[in-house]
Structures are given as structure tokens and as C-alpha cells.
Design a protein around this motif. Structure first.
Motif, PDB file in Angstrom:
ATOM      1  N   MET A 120       0.615  -1.129   0.034  1.00 22.58           N
ATOM      2  CA  MET A 120      -0.019   0.039  -0.062  1.00 22.58           C
ATOM      3  C   MET A 120       1.041   1.297  -0.080  1.00 22.58           C
ATOM      4  SD  MET A 120      -3.215   0.540  -0.055  1.00 22.58           S
ATOM      5  CE  MET A 120      -3.518   2.102  -0.626  1.00 22.58           C
ATOM      6  N   VAL A 154      -7.339   1.220 -11.576  1.00 23.62           N
ATOM      7  CA  VAL A 154      -8.023   0.312 -10.349  1.00 23.62           C
ATOM      8  C   VAL A 154      -7.353  -0.960 -10.421  1.00 23.62           C
ATOM      9  CG1 VAL A 154     -10.021  -0.293  -9.241  1.00 23.62           C
ATOM     10  CG2 VAL A 154     -10.129   1.964 -10.454  1.00 23.62           C
ATOM     11  N   LEU A 197      -3.992  -1.024  -9.232  1.00 25.19           N
ATOM     12  CA  LEU A 197      -3.746  -1.013  -7.586  1.00 25.19           C
ATOM     13  C   LEU A 197      -3.993  -2.235  -7.260  1.00 25.19           C
ATOM     14  CD1 LEU A 197      -5.213   2.679  -6.636  1.00 25.19           C
ATOM     15  CD2 LEU A 197      -2.827   1.858  -6.398  1.00 25.19           C
ATOM     16  N   ASN A 200      -1.413  -4.746  -5.020  1.00 28.70           N
ATOM     17  CA  ASN A 200      -1.720  -5.159  -3.267  1.00 28.70           C
ATOM     18  C   ASN A 200      -2.169  -6.413  -3.361  1.00 28.70           C
ATOM     19  OD1 ASN A 200      -1.223  -2.582  -1.646  1.00 28.70           O
ATOM     20  ND2 ASN A 200      -2.026  -1.869  -3.634  1.00 28.70           N
ATOM     21  N   LEU A 234      -6.555  -3.396  -0.090  1.00 26.35           N
ATOM     22  CA  LEU A 234      -6.238  -1.759  -0.699  1.00 26.35           C
ATOM     23  C   LEU A 234      -7.199  -0.813   0.058  1.00 26.35           C
ATOM     24  CD1 LEU A 234      -5.050  -0.185  -2.830  1.00 26.35           C
ATOM     25  CD2 LEU A 234      -6.903  -0.932  -4.291  1.00 26.35           C
ATOM     26  N   ARG A 265      -9.572   1.849   1.064  1.00 22.49           N
ATOM     27  CA  ARG A 265     -10.549   2.432   0.034  1.00 22.49           C
ATOM     28  C   ARG A 265     -10.325   4.190  -0.076  1.00 22.49           C
ATOM     29  NH1 ARG A 265     -15.820   4.695  -0.238  1.00 22.49           N
ATOM     30  NH2 ARG A 265     -17.227   4.226  -1.895  1.00 22.49           N
ATOM     31  N   ALA A 300      -6.971   4.422  -2.197  1.00 19.83           N
ATOM     32  CA  ALA A 300      -7.112   4.163  -3.647  1.00 19.83           C
ATOM     33  C   ALA A 300      -7.791   5.195  -4.440  1.00 19.83           C
ATOM     34  CB  ALA A 300      -7.902   2.796  -3.604  1.00 19.83           C
ATOM     35  N   THR A 335      -5.669   8.134  -4.601  1.00 17.82           N
ATOM     36  CA  THR A 335      -4.854   7.911  -5.669  1.00 17.82           C
ATOM     37  C   THR A 335      -5.303   7.842  -7.099  1.00 17.82           C
ATOM     38  OG1 THR A 335      -3.499   6.192  -4.302  1.00 17.82           O
ATOM     39  CG2 THR A 335      -3.053   6.120  -6.909  1.00 17.82           C
ATOM     40  N   GLY A 392     -11.708  -1.440   2.717  1.00 19.84           N
ATOM     41  CA  GLY A 392     -11.390  -1.271   1.382  1.00 19.84           C
ATOM     42  C   GLY A 392     -11.723  -2.462   0.764  1.00 19.84           C
TER      43      GLY A 392
END
Length: 232
Positions: free
Chosen positions: A1, A165, A168, A172, A177, A179, A182, A185, A224
Motif C-alpha cells: 500500500m 484500479v 492498484l 496489493n 487496498l 478504499r 485508493a 490515488t 477497502g
């Protein structure tokens, strides 16, 4: 992360240092404020940072000498100067030392924030260049650079956001991940509507990955998501 972005602020003015720390923390950054250069150098030995903001005129070691030490001990750490010194020669000296930017006091907070975001994004992209861009997800093959998800002999071209998405999630794989991080990001900020949009892309990716029972995107309530991939 991806860790929360940390900024080292070296500023001897009590009022300005406190205001800057509060402002940048309100924008989601983790701030360590030091009032002199030597304390700043000590702090760099105990913690990693993504950016340093340096004053020039400080008691003891000045900001220029601090920058020299910083470049020797932490050559990949970007820094910018925030100073009352207006001379062109000072600005040229700062850039010669490797400064990313040079902002003079008094300054506009929004301008500083913009510069910080640009610097961090540029260095993050440079770091990302060394991260993997191709992933095996069970019976799927994902190519981030081509925005392509393949299953057997079928290839699906992902949208830009689906691509980001999924990348990401892959970086991970088999761990949470978060939320909020994310969404930040992907979109550069986090709010309710962007969060709902993010959830839509998660749903789309679930449908695309449904052909392999060993692959799933698990929802961790209020935390997440996890891209679960059973090891073969």
C-alpha cells in the motif's frame, strides 16, 4: 500500500511553521516540523519522507547548507525552498543545489499546495516506472501499459480508470487496498461521489474476472478491497 505522503518542514518562524503544518495536515499530508537544520537532519535518520520544505535564513546551519547535506545523504528526496530572500542570485543558487522550486514569502497557500502536488506526482511517476506493469491473475493476464486484460484467447481493452484500479489491486494482491487511499490515488482527492464512482469500477472488474473461480475482489466492510488470487 502506498504510504501517506510525509513532508519534512524546516522553518524557524513559530507562527508560520505552525500555520503551514496545520494547513498541510488539513490537505491530507503527514507533517514533521523542525525549527532548525540540525534537527531536520536528525529527523531524516529516523523517518523517510517524500518531500522537504526548507527555509534559508535559520540560526546555525542555513537552508543552503542543509540542502547540500540533504543531497549527499538523501539524493532522491525532492526539496523546495520557502524563503523571504528575493535576490536572483539566491534563486539561482537554490536551483544549482537541486531544488525543485523556489517560493518567496509572503506566498499564496494554494500556489504552494499546487507546487507540492506537482513535485510529488512527478517523483511518484518516476518511482512507478520501476514497478511491474504485467500481472498474472489466476488464468488472466493483465498488461497495464496496453490497458489489456486477457483470458485464454480473448482480450478486453480496459478503460483508463478500470486500468488504474486493476493495477492498484494487482500491486496489493491478497492484501487490503484501503478504499480512501485508493480513491485519493485514482482521482487526486476523496469525497462521497468519487468513492461511489470508484465502486462502479470495482463492480466492472468483478464482472471481467468472473470466469476464474480462483479470483475474486472481496469487499472489506468500511476498510477497502482485496484482490484474492488462490495460489496454484
Amino acid at each position: 500500500m502506498i504510504p501517506k505522503q510525509r513532508i519534512l518542514l524546516v522553518e524557524d518562524d513559530m507562527n508560520l511553521g505552525f500555520l503551514l503544518m496545520e494547513y498541510l495536515e488539513s490537505e491530507g499530508y503527514e507533517i514533521k516540523w523542525c525549527r532548525d537544520a540540525l534537527t531536520g537532519l536528525q529527523q531524516l535518520k529516523s523517518q523517510t519522507y517524500h518531500l522537504s520544505i526548507l527555509d534559508i535564513m535559520m540560526p546555525g546551519m542555513d537552508g543552503f547548507n542543509l540542502a547540500r547535506h540533504l543531497k549527499q545523504s538523501h539524493p532522491k528526496l525532492p526539496f523546495l525552498f520557502l524563503t523571504a530572500r528575493l535576490l536572483k542570485s539566491d534563486k539561482l543558487k537554490a536551483y544549482a543545489l537541486g531544488a525543485e522550486d523556489y517560493l518567496t514569502k509572503p506566498f499564496d497557500e494554494d500556489e504552494l499546495l499546487c507546487k507540492i502536488r506537482v513535485i510529488l506526482r512527478r517523483h511518484e511517476e518516476a518511482s512507478d516506472a520501476h514497478l511491474p506493469t504485467q500481472f498474472t491473475i489466476g488464468d488472466y493476464f493483465f498488461d497495464y501499459e496496453r490497458q489489456e486484460l486477457r483470458f485464454q484467447d480473448q482480450a478486453h481493452r480496459l478503460t483508463e480508470k478500470e486500468n488504474e484500479v486493476l493495477c492498484l489491486l494487482c500491486r496489493n494482491k491478497n492484501r487490503i487496498l484501503k478504499r480512501e487511499e485508493a480513491v485519493e490515488t485514482i482521482y487526486g482527492k476523496n469525497d462521497y461521489f468519487l468513492g461511489r464512482s470508484f465502486d462502479v469500477f470495482i463492480s466492472r472488474l468483478r464482472k471481467l474476472l468472473r470466469h476464474d473461480e480462483t479470483v475474486s475482489i472481496e469487499n472489506v466492510f468500511r476498510v477497502g478491497f482485496i484482490l484474492n488470487v488462490e495460489e496454484q
